[in-house]
Design an enzyme around this catalytic site. Structure first.
Site, PDB file in Angstrom:
ATOM      1  N   GLU B 310       0.829  -1.196   0.000  1.00 47.92           N
ATOM      2  CA  GLU B 310       0.000   0.000   0.000  1.00 47.92           C
ATOM      3  C   GLU B 310       0.868   1.251   0.000  1.00 47.92           C
ATOM      4  O   GLU B 310       0.541   2.239  -0.656  1.00 47.92           O
ATOM      5  CB  GLU B 310      -0.913  -0.035   1.235  1.00 47.92           C
ATOM      6  N   GLU B 313       2.215   1.717  -3.410  1.00 50.03           N
ATOM      7  CA  GLU B 313       1.147   2.239  -4.261  1.00 50.03           C
ATOM      8  C   GLU B 313       0.975   3.745  -4.042  1.00 50.03           C
ATOM      9  O   GLU B 313       0.817   4.514  -4.987  1.00 50.03           O
ATOM     10  CB  GLU B 313      -0.142   1.494  -3.933  1.00 50.03           C
ATOM     11  N   CYS B 337      -8.129  -2.042   4.266  1.00 47.98           N
ATOM     12  CA  CYS B 337      -8.013  -3.198   5.169  1.00 47.98           C
ATOM     13  C   CYS B 337      -9.334  -3.603   5.787  1.00 47.98           C
ATOM     14  O   CYS B 337      -9.503  -4.732   6.198  1.00 47.98           O
ATOM     15  CB  CYS B 337      -7.060  -2.909   6.322  1.00 47.98           C
ATOM     16  N   SER B 357      -6.998   1.952  -2.174  1.00 49.26           N
ATOM     17  CA  SER B 357      -5.811   1.189  -2.509  1.00 49.26           C
ATOM     18  C   SER B 357      -6.264  -0.157  -3.051  1.00 49.26           C
ATOM     19  O   SER B 357      -7.228  -0.745  -2.565  1.00 49.26           O
ATOM     20  CB  SER B 357      -4.979   0.979  -1.245  1.00 49.26           C
ATOM     21  N   LYS B 396     -15.382  -9.762   7.827  1.00 48.29           N
ATOM     22  CA  LYS B 396     -14.352 -10.627   7.235  1.00 48.29           C
ATOM     23  C   LYS B 396     -14.959 -11.907   6.696  1.00 48.29           C
ATOM     24  O   LYS B 396     -14.418 -12.525   5.794  1.00 48.29           O
ATOM     25  CB  LYS B 396     -13.278 -10.958   8.273  1.00 48.29           C
ATOM     26  N   GLU B 399     -16.051 -10.983   3.403  1.00 48.03           N
ATOM     27  CA  GLU B 399     -14.903 -10.728   2.534  1.00 48.03           C
ATOM     28  C   GLU B 399     -14.315 -12.026   1.998  1.00 48.03           C
ATOM     29  O   GLU B 399     -14.013 -12.139   0.812  1.00 48.03           O
ATOM     30  CB  GLU B 399     -13.831  -9.942   3.300  1.00 48.03           C
ATOM     31  N   GLU B 404     -14.205 -12.684  -5.971  1.00 48.99           N
ATOM     32  CA  GLU B 404     -12.903 -12.348  -6.555  1.00 48.99           C
ATOM     33  C   GLU B 404     -11.726 -12.811  -5.687  1.00 48.99           C
ATOM     34  O   GLU B 404     -10.588 -12.711  -6.100  1.00 48.99           O
ATOM     35  CB  GLU B 404     -12.813 -10.843  -6.833  1.00 48.99           C
ATOM     36  N   CYS B 567     -10.314  -1.953  14.579  1.00 47.04           N
ATOM     37  CA  CYS B 567     -10.592  -3.394  14.716  1.00 47.04           C
ATOM     38  C   CYS B 567     -10.882  -3.798  16.157  1.00 47.04           C
ATOM     39  O   CYS B 567     -11.642  -4.727  16.390  1.00 47.04           O
ATOM     40  CB  CYS B 567      -9.409  -4.194  14.226  1.00 47.04           C
TER      41      CYS B 567
END
Lengths: 173, 640
Positions: B310, B313, B337, B357, B396, B399, B404, B567
């Site tokens: 990241e 990037e 994240c 990102s 999560k 996710e 993908e 988190c």
């Protein structure tokens, strides 16, 4: 829903928001306008309103589901609401109810297959001294008898709009 | 700064930020009022609620709908108290003190009323406590016990009314257990600004529902799970995969690997009766091996990897903006994240997805690395590897089920486990976590850095990124700029933080980035503007500010976390959650960071080894793009 219809709804809501306001407090007046013009408030309309007022669609849905006079499913062209509270009950609302059901061939809470009539119960509308009372859209009829039910329905069937009901004259406000 | 942190709608401000309070020592007439609660005098500022006044002198008043993170509701009435001179009982959580008064918190009338309220709630509550995920940690259950409910005075539900909504990968809604406290509604609308849940209908037909009563998977739920953390009963819970995980563990052919995120270890002790803020990192490693996991890895490894990817990037985007000056440049760059935040932006700001990102979250990076690099290294067929991720997060779970996320050729992460679910598994295995011996993580990803650990707190990703970017660009030790490499301005629980850092001088380009940059000259004298945002309610304010071309549009890098506190306040963390508990967890996380020898991502030897052995084209190279980066789906907020 056709795109053109969506566009029309969008334009209408935009102009009402301009007249009434575009914060939370404008919610109910705008919903009433939609209800008045379109007969119901579609899920698409709710999302447009939410967007305009900066609130969440589920909040609009919450409000629509709270009020009996705001519908999220298309209702009949004439929504007949018969008062079911105690004064009208004592003055013979049951007979009127049976007459309505027999005449229209539907039960309370239903819409006729041709989409012309919806039958619903209402709670007190303040006409306790002149019961039984019923509402056809936003017009009140008092001292309704089974005979008068037939007349009202007949006028509705002939009518292109609620204004044709004026011919029944006596009883409306 | 203060202007954007202000709440627009003061009536729905959280209890702690209620505006009509006059601070103690104020000059207003009657600013301080003395009230008598159960015979004890207490002096409080005008506008303090009875509940707060009672708390001050240690008198407990039971609550259900009240929550410190949320606005006053006053709907459950369990906190009813008697006030002399008033005909009816008053809700202590919602009654602002405006004059001297005598309050009684447990007269006969009050006790009867509370018992009555509980009896009524229970008459409408379907579900046996034995089969409930919240058994032992349910506010309704403990109140029923406290008030001695020993039979169902008004009967009980024999049949469920509602179908359980299992449509979502993350959140399961069982409205049969709902007591209409509307904490989830206030969480979803006020705290998170997602607007998924509201009270639908009127009177006794009211239920908590979604837009047009659609299943949760079909509406704009971002899966953050904050509603789960605040639900007093078991009406909302996370989608629990523990049975599947046990099945994988019991299967001798499967190689079951678990990666543990930094936030759960700071909180899991709470499930074993410890005070909030006692870290259990190394005890947990032993416990996980005892439970049957073949390898225990630290998600911090890929947190460090995330920082490298990241950070690179970001430097590439800055170079594009300052040197190449061609093509559209998407700045500020947003962190990626937090899966709740990702789904939030996909729904509400799909036009800004380019700013995200493209780096995957640490969880997904780890999944891809395990099923490729690790499988090669240990000669294991990736189809026999089951990767489990211990996360503080319910999103999560969604996710790892994104279509993908199959870049290794397999499902990169098989199961997402929350802190609560792991605690349950450990208890099932007869493991008393606090009494475990300490042991380290497994190789080859064993070494972690302090930078990875602080990912668990809001501001952590930013701090980790700054530590690395400063050292790589400026070429001096970050300790020379910030005491102990603690970048204090990005820490803390303020909803939106904004920091400016000027790069005074630049050093040589380090080896790892030589393929991408010739020199850092373009960054000389540049003032880097960064911001840290947590809670999607705050994210909304910042994104609107960017759209309007405000201060945040000039930022270069913004960290977003969906959950309040980052988190450590995630939707998979132990229940309950309050600002104090989150602060204690943050303390544990920062203490662990201090304890590490290596505290900067780019110094992690395992990460550097990965780049020399596996991702040989370096950060943001072809292979890392294939495995460690992803793309996003513009979802929009319209519900069809």
């Amino acid at each position: 829903m056709l795109v053109t219809e969506q566009e029309r709804l969008r334009d209408d809501i935009a102009s009402w928001a301009q007249d009434i306001g575009s914060d939370r407090s404008a919610l109910i007046p705008i919903l009433q306008e939609i209800q008045g013009k379109y007969g119901h408030i579609s899920d698409f309309a709710m999302q447009i309103v939410a967007d305009k007022l900066g609130i969440h669609p589920v909040e609009v849905y919450s409000v629509v589901s709270f009020y009996s006079f705001l519908e999220f499913k298309p209702a009949g062209r004439f929504v007949i609401r018969l008062c079911r509270t105690i004064a009208c009950d004592m003055l013979g609302k049951d007979k009127v109810a049976t007459q309505l059901e027999n005449d229209l061939g539907i039960e309370f809470g239903e819409t006729t297959p041709d989409g012309k009539f919806t039958l619903e119960w209402a709670n007190c509308m303040g006409m306790c001294d002149q019961g039984p009372a019923l509402l056809v859209n936003d017009r009140v009829f008092t001292r309704v008898t089974p005979d008068k039910v037939t007349q009202i329905l007949e006028a509705c069937r002939k009518a292109f709009g609620i204004y044709a009901l004026g011919s029944i004259g006596e009883g409306h406000l | 700064m203060s202007d954007i942190n202000q709440l627009d709608d003061k009536t729905r401000a959280p209890v702690s930020q209620r505006p009509h309070r006059i601070e103690a020592g104020g000059e207003g007439i009657g600013a301080n009022i003395t009230v008598t609660i159960d015979g004890q005098d207490v002096k409080v500022p005008m506008g303090t609620t009875i509940l707060e006044a009672a708390e001050k002198i240690g008198i407990r008043i039971p609550t259900l709908c009240h929550h410190k993170d949320l606005c006053v509701a006053g709907v459950c009435r369990i906190c009813s108290v008697q006030v002399d001179g008033m005909r009816t009982l008053q809700a202590a959580c919602a009654y602002p003190i405006s004059q001297p008064m005598k309050i009684h918190t447990h007269t006969k009338k009050v006790r009867q009323a509370r018992r009555h309220i509980l009896d009524l709630m229970l008459s409408n509550h379907y579900g046996e406590c034995y089969t409930c995920g919240r058994n032992g940690n349910c506010e309704l259950q403990s109140l029923a016990q406290e008030y001695g409910v020993d039979f169902f005075r008004f009967g009980k539900m024999e049949e469920p009314i509602f179908e359980i909504d299992r449509s979502s990968h993350s959140v399961i809604r069982d409205m049969n257990k709902c007591i209409m406290c509307r904490r989830c509604v206030r969480t979803c609308i006020d705290l998170q600004e997602v607007g998924c849940l509201e009270a639908i209908g009127r009177g006794d037909e009211t239920e908590i529902g979604t837009f047009m009563d659609k299943p949760l998977a079909d509406v704009i739920c971002i899966n953050c799970g904050q509603c789960i953390n605040r639900c007093p009963t078991g009406a909302l819970r996370a989608n629990d995969p523990t049975d599947d995980v046990w099945r994988a563990i019991d299967d001798p052919k499967k190689h079951v690997v678990i990666q543990t995120a930094p936030a759960p270890r700071a909180a899991i002790g709470e499930c074993f009766g410890l005070e909030p803020g006692v870290p259990m990192t190394f005890e947990m490693n032993t416990a996980l091996r005892m439970a049957g996991f073949d390898k225990v890895f630290d998600t911090n490894f890929t947190a460090d990897l995330t920082i490298i990817e990241e950070g690179t990037e970001l430097l590439l985007r800055l170079k594009q903006a300052l040197v190449d000056k061609k093509g559209p440049v998407f700045l500020p760059q947003f962190t990626s994240c937090s899966p709740g935040w990702i789904k939030y932006i996909e729904h509400f700001y799909p036009d800004m997805l380019d700013n995200l990102s493209s780096a995957k979250s640490p969880q997904q990076m780890f999944g891809a690395v395990i099923k490729t690099y690790y499988a090669q290294l240990h000669n294991i067929d990736p189809k026999d590897i089951v990767t489990v991720a211990l996360m503080p997060c319910s999103a999560k779970k969604f996710e790892c089920n994104r279509p993908e996320m199959m870049d290794s050729g397999f499902k990169d992460v098989d199961y997402g486990l929350t802190t609560r679910e792991l605690a349950k598994m450990l208890k099932e295995a007869g493991i008393d976590l606090p009494r475990m011996a300490k042991s380290d993580f497994d190789d080859p990803f064993g070494t972690a850095t302090g930078s990875g650990v602080i990912f668990g707190a809001t501001g952590g990703v930013m701090e980790a990124a700054l530590r690395t970017v400063i050292e790589l660009v400026v070429g001096i030790k970050v300790e020379n700029l910030f005491d102990h490499a603690n970048i204090m301005p990005v820490r803390g629980f303020e909803g939106i933080k904004y920091v400016e850092l000027t790069i005074p001088d630049v050093g040589p380009v380090p080896d790892i980035l030589k393929g991408l940059f010739d020199s850092w000259d373009f960054l000389k004298g540049v003032t880097v503007k960064v911001a840290v945002v947590h809670g999607t309610g705050n994210a909304k304010k910042v994104l609107d500010n960017i759209k309007a071309g405000g201060k945040f549009a000039e930022c270069h890098f913004i960290e977003f976390m969906a959950c309040p506190g980052g988190c450590l306040g995630g939707g998979g963390q132990p229940i309950p959650t309050t600002p104090e508990i989150r602060a204690a967890r943050a303390k544990a996380i920062y203490a662990e960071d201090e304890a590490y020898e290596i505290r900067k991502s780019h110094e992690n030897p395992a990460v550097l080894e990965l780049y020399t052995k596996f991702l040989t084209e370096g950060p943001c190279g072809h292979k890392s793009h294939k495995l460690l980066h992803t793309h996003y789906t513009p979802r929009g907020k319209y519900i069809a």
